[in-house]
Design a protein around this motif. Structure first.
Motif, PDB file in Angstrom:
ATOM      1  N   ARG A  28       0.699  -1.189   0.073  1.00  0.00           N
ATOM      2  CA  ARG A  28       0.079  -0.016  -0.115  1.00  0.00           C
ATOM      3  C   ARG A  28       0.874   1.107  -0.076  1.00  0.00           C
ATOM      4  NH1 ARG A  28      -4.814   2.516   1.258  1.00  0.00           N
ATOM      5  NH2 ARG A  28      -4.552   4.418   2.709  1.00  0.00           N
ATOM      6  N   ALA A  29       0.923   2.003  -1.132  1.00  0.00           N
ATOM      7  CA  ALA A  29       1.809   3.221  -1.195  1.00  0.00           C
ATOM      8  C   ALA A  29       0.926   3.917  -2.033  1.00  0.00           C
ATOM      9  CB  ALA A  29       2.923   2.510  -1.801  1.00  0.00           C
ATOM     10  N   ARG A  30       1.724   5.158  -2.364  1.00  0.00           N
ATOM     11  CA  ARG A  30       1.610   6.139  -3.359  1.00  0.00           C
ATOM     12  C   ARG A  30       2.167   5.833  -4.766  1.00  0.00           C
ATOM     13  NH1 ARG A  30      -1.067  10.710  -2.709  1.00  0.00           N
ATOM     14  NH2 ARG A  30      -0.821  10.580  -0.352  1.00  0.00           N
ATOM     15  N   PHE A  31       1.551   5.596  -5.829  1.00  0.00           N
ATOM     16  CA  PHE A  31       1.870   5.133  -7.163  1.00  0.00           C
ATOM     17  C   PHE A  31       1.631   6.260  -7.969  1.00  0.00           C
ATOM     18  CE2 PHE A  31       1.953   0.893  -5.296  1.00  0.00           C
ATOM     19  CZ  PHE A  31       3.184   0.386  -5.510  1.00  0.00           C
ATOM     20  N   GLY A  32       2.578   6.621  -8.745  1.00  0.00           N
ATOM     21  CA  GLY A  32       2.507   7.748  -9.784  1.00  0.00           C
ATOM     22  C   GLY A  32       3.220   7.087 -10.838  1.00  0.00           C
ATOM     23  N   PHE A  33       2.956   7.681 -12.190  1.00  0.00           N
ATOM     24  CA  PHE A  33       3.659   7.356 -13.380  1.00  0.00           C
ATOM     25  C   PHE A  33       3.994   8.418 -14.565  1.00  0.00           C
ATOM     26  CE2 PHE A  33      -0.508   5.797 -14.243  1.00  0.00           C
ATOM     27  CZ  PHE A  33      -0.797   6.218 -15.632  1.00  0.00           C
ATOM     28  N   THR A  34       5.021   8.382 -15.370  1.00  0.00           N
ATOM     29  CA  THR A  34       5.151   9.272 -16.180  1.00  0.00           C
ATOM     30  C   THR A  34       5.503   8.495 -17.560  1.00  0.00           C
ATOM     31  OG1 THR A  34       7.594   9.252 -15.833  1.00  0.00           O
ATOM     32  CG2 THR A  34       6.083  11.175 -14.651  1.00  0.00           C
ATOM     33  N   ALA A  35       5.030   9.087 -18.572  1.00  0.00           N
ATOM     34  CA  ALA A  35       4.758   8.432 -19.885  1.00  0.00           C
ATOM     35  C   ALA A  35       4.991   9.246 -20.959  1.00  0.00           C
ATOM     36  CB  ALA A  35       3.864   7.554 -20.030  1.00  0.00           C
ATOM     37  N   ALA A  36       4.919   9.206 -22.092  1.00  0.00           N
ATOM     38  CA  ALA A  36       5.116  10.193 -23.221  1.00  0.00           C
ATOM     39  C   ALA A  36       4.240  11.466 -22.787  1.00  0.00           C
ATOM     40  CB  ALA A  36       4.359   9.526 -24.376  1.00  0.00           C
ATOM     41  N   PRO A  37       4.675  12.587 -23.202  1.00  0.00           N
ATOM     42  CA  PRO A  37       4.056  13.929 -23.236  1.00  0.00           C
ATOM     43  C   PRO A  37       2.473  13.694 -22.973  1.00  0.00           C
ATOM     44  CG  PRO A  37       5.843  14.311 -24.446  1.00  0.00           C
ATOM     45  CD  PRO A  37       5.705  12.653 -24.486  1.00  0.00           C
ATOM     46  N   GLY A  38       1.902  14.388 -22.055  1.00  0.00           N
ATOM     47  CA  GLY A  38       0.380  14.412 -22.149  1.00  0.00           C
ATOM     48  C   GLY A  38      -0.163  13.052 -21.431  1.00  0.00           C
ATOM     49  N   THR A  39       0.523  12.133 -21.097  1.00  0.00           N
ATOM     50  CA  THR A  39      -0.161  10.862 -20.461  1.00  0.00           C
ATOM     51  C   THR A  39       0.483  10.869 -19.185  1.00  0.00           C
ATOM     52  OG1 THR A  39       1.716   9.720 -21.476  1.00  0.00           O
ATOM     53  CG2 THR A  39      -0.130   9.921 -22.778  1.00  0.00           C
ATOM     54  N   THR A  40       0.587  11.686 -18.306  1.00  0.00           N
ATOM     55  CA  THR A  40       1.036  11.566 -16.934  1.00  0.00           C
ATOM     56  C   THR A  40      -0.259  11.308 -16.249  1.00  0.00           C
ATOM     57  OG1 THR A  40       0.890  13.821 -16.483  1.00  0.00           O
ATOM     58  CG2 THR A  40       3.126  13.010 -17.335  1.00  0.00           C
ATOM     59  N   ASP A  41      -0.011  10.862 -14.816  1.00  0.00           N
ATOM     60  CA  ASP A  41      -1.045  10.327 -14.193  1.00  0.00           C
ATOM     61  C   ASP A  41      -0.454  10.787 -12.676  1.00  0.00           C
ATOM     62  OD1 ASP A  41      -3.290   9.586 -12.595  1.00  0.00           O
ATOM     63  OD2 ASP A  41      -2.590   7.201 -12.746  1.00  0.00           O
ATOM     64  N   ASP A  42      -1.348  11.909 -12.022  1.00  0.00           N
ATOM     65  CA  ASP A  42      -0.641  11.973 -10.618  1.00  0.00           C
ATOM     66  C   ASP A  42      -1.008  10.722  -9.718  1.00  0.00           C
ATOM     67  OD1 ASP A  42      -0.542  14.871 -11.304  1.00  0.00           O
ATOM     68  OD2 ASP A  42      -2.597  15.001 -10.740  1.00  0.00           O
ATOM     69  N   ALA A  43       0.357  10.814  -8.767  1.00  0.00           N
ATOM     70  CA  ALA A  43       0.387   9.750  -7.865  1.00  0.00           C
ATOM     71  C   ALA A  43      -0.910   9.810  -6.953  1.00  0.00           C
ATOM     72  CB  ALA A  43       1.400   9.833  -6.998  1.00  0.00           C
ATOM     73  N   ARG A  44      -1.403   8.471  -6.600  1.00  0.00           N
ATOM     74  CA  ARG A  44      -2.414   8.136  -5.601  1.00  0.00           C
ATOM     75  C   ARG A  44      -1.929   6.860  -4.833  1.00  0.00           C
ATOM     76  NH1 ARG A  44      -5.973   6.465 -10.437  1.00  0.00           N
ATOM     77  NH2 ARG A  44      -6.325   4.175  -9.743  1.00  0.00           N
ATOM     78  N   ILE A  45      -2.659   6.903  -3.725  1.00  0.00           N
ATOM     79  CA  ILE A  45      -2.593   5.680  -2.803  1.00  0.00           C
ATOM     80  C   ILE A  45      -3.071   4.377  -3.549  1.00  0.00           C
ATOM     81  CG2 ILE A  45      -3.282   4.525  -0.534  1.00  0.00           C
ATOM     82  CD1 ILE A  45      -0.975   6.735  -0.334  1.00  0.00           C
ATOM     83  N   ARG A  46      -2.680   3.342  -3.673  1.00  0.00           N
ATOM     84  CA  ARG A  46      -2.904   2.159  -4.170  1.00  0.00           C
ATOM     85  C   ARG A  46      -2.749   1.101  -3.348  1.00  0.00           C
ATOM     86  NH1 ARG A  46      -3.687   3.019 -10.130  1.00  0.00           N
ATOM     87  NH2 ARG A  46      -2.541   4.933 -10.663  1.00  0.00           N
ATOM     88  N   HIS A  47      -3.611   0.145  -3.193  1.00  0.00           N
ATOM     89  CA  HIS A  47      -3.317  -1.266  -2.236  1.00  0.00           C
ATOM     90  C   HIS A  47      -3.160  -2.281  -3.450  1.00  0.00           C
ATOM     91  CE1 HIS A  47      -4.144  -4.248   0.907  1.00  0.00           C
ATOM     92  NE2 HIS A  47      -3.077  -4.295   0.511  1.00  0.00           N
ATOM     93  N   LEU A  48      -1.924  -2.978  -3.800  1.00  0.00           N
ATOM     94  CA  LEU A  48      -1.807  -3.908  -4.784  1.00  0.00           C
ATOM     95  C   LEU A  48      -1.128  -5.207  -4.162  1.00  0.00           C
ATOM     96  CD1 LEU A  48       0.114  -1.664  -7.249  1.00  0.00           C
ATOM     97  CD2 LEU A  48      -2.401  -2.064  -7.202  1.00  0.00           C
TER      98      LEU A  48
END
Length: 110
Positions: A28-48
């Motif tokens: 359970r942590a804050r996951f975020g990611f970056t990819a190609a320009p315009g396809t970023t996602d702000d980090a959020r808490i996820r339980h995986l």
């Protein structure tokens, strides 16, 4: 009290995890990611809870022997989770870089 496995029990279990069964990672942590320009996602808490491929188990077991710290081990686990959860084993989100922060819970089971 910390349990200690006998070497004859531990080694076959590790070998199996690194070649066929892998590990189960529950985080359970804050996951975020970056990819190609315009396809970023702000980090959020996820339980995986996932089972990354065995090659990540091999990397995790190899690291403690060469002095890896907890941050390095978590980074390897996050990479494996990124491969399975975000990139779906290479079927989507090519080039996606996953970052985990604010780890609240982190467990690895065989």
């Amino acid at each position: 009290m910390r349990e200690r496995w006998q070497p004859r029990v531990r080694e076959p279990t590790r070998r199996q995890a690194t070649t066929s069964t892998g590990l189960v990672v529950d985080v359970r942590a804050r996951f975020g990611f970056t990819a190609a320009p315009g396809t970023t996602d702000d980090a959020r808490i996820r339980h995986l809870t996932m089972a990354p491929p065995p090659q990540y188990a091999a990397r995790l077991f190899r690291r403690p022997g060469i002095g890896a710290g907890e941050q390095q081990l978590r980074a390897i686990a996050a990479e494996g989770l990124g491969e399975m959860y975000f990139r779906d084993g290479g079927r989507r989100a090519h080039g996606l870089e996953v970052e985990s922060t604010d780890v609240d819970q982190f467990e690895i089971d065989l």
